[in-house]
Design a protein around this motif. Sequence first.
Motif, PDB file in Angstrom:
ATOM      1  N   ASP A  15      -9.060  -9.276 -29.962  1.00 51.76           N
ATOM      2  CA  ASP A  15      -7.607  -9.261 -29.821  1.00 51.76           C
ATOM      3  C   ASP A  15      -7.269  -9.118 -28.335  1.00 51.76           C
ATOM      4  O   ASP A  15      -7.884  -8.332 -27.626  1.00 51.76           O
ATOM      5  N   VAL A 157       1.043  -2.957 -35.882  1.00 51.63           N
ATOM      6  CA  VAL A 157      -0.305  -2.437 -35.616  1.00 51.63           C
ATOM      7  C   VAL A 157      -1.212  -2.899 -36.747  1.00 51.63           C
ATOM      8  O   VAL A 157      -0.797  -2.975 -37.897  1.00 51.63           O
ATOM      9  N   ASP A 161      -7.252  -2.110 -34.677  1.00 55.24           N
ATOM     10  CA  ASP A 161      -6.681  -1.854 -33.356  1.00 55.24           C
ATOM     11  C   ASP A 161      -7.259  -0.669 -32.572  1.00 55.24           C
ATOM     12  O   ASP A 161      -6.883  -0.467 -31.428  1.00 55.24           O
ATOM     13  N   GLN A 166     -12.443  -2.059 -31.058  1.00 53.32           N
ATOM     14  CA  GLN A 166     -12.398  -3.223 -30.155  1.00 53.32           C
ATOM     15  C   GLN A 166     -13.664  -3.294 -29.296  1.00 53.32           C
ATOM     16  O   GLN A 166     -14.157  -4.370 -29.000  1.00 53.32           O
TER      17      GLN A 166
END
Length: 213
Positions: A15, A157, A161, A166
């Motif tokens: 992302d 959200v 996340d 990540q």
Amino acid sequence: MTEPLPRFLVFEGIDGSGTTTQCRLIAERLRARGHRVVETREPSPGAVGRLTRELLADDPERPRSVDPACLALLFAADRLEHLRREILPALDDGQIVLCDRYVVSSWVYQSLDCDPQWVRAINREARWPDLTFVFDLPAEVGLARVASRRAQTDEAVERFDLPATQRRLAAGYAEVLARGPSEGLRDLVRVDASASIEAVGEAIFAELLRRGL
Ligand code: TMP
């Protein structure tokens, strides 16, 4: 013998790595060269994709605890339906298809919680793309970009996340890039996604021109 033109192009990365932006920009540039282009994404806009997105819109601190294997099956099911409904007809019609995320997203994201071999198995029926651009970016840079985007929009959200997640995802993509050639993965192209939007676009477009588009 000349190589056939690559027409099924996929953009992959964590992302904030810029896949959505580049998908749009590359589509514009290809259209400007006279190509007919379909821009699409996964989860797809179809019924299974919409359900998948609904289940993804979770606060990672307070997840509704959708079973990860169920989610993995939904992504894979959406993919087959997406192929049948949109991607394969467009390819058969001679168009270029740009897809924002595809099989490698499932390998990387769903392998956080599920057996990686099983994730690969449930995605085996999905046609392999002609080219997969893998956007390589440190997790911290992606997180900062997503945070500034969220500050400007009302984007929800999502389940993946958390910073620790990540970081694992960035490592997952790096591993796909490192192991791809030895696993016989065809046509994975690493993109340095820490460069500017313009520079990333130039690099991708140069690769497409090199391959005859
Ligand atoms: P997006 O942010 O690109 O719209 O994608 C939605 C989220 O879905 C993103 O966090 C990545 C995740 N995802 C998976 O976990 N597995 C998949 O197979 C796909 C296509 C997306």
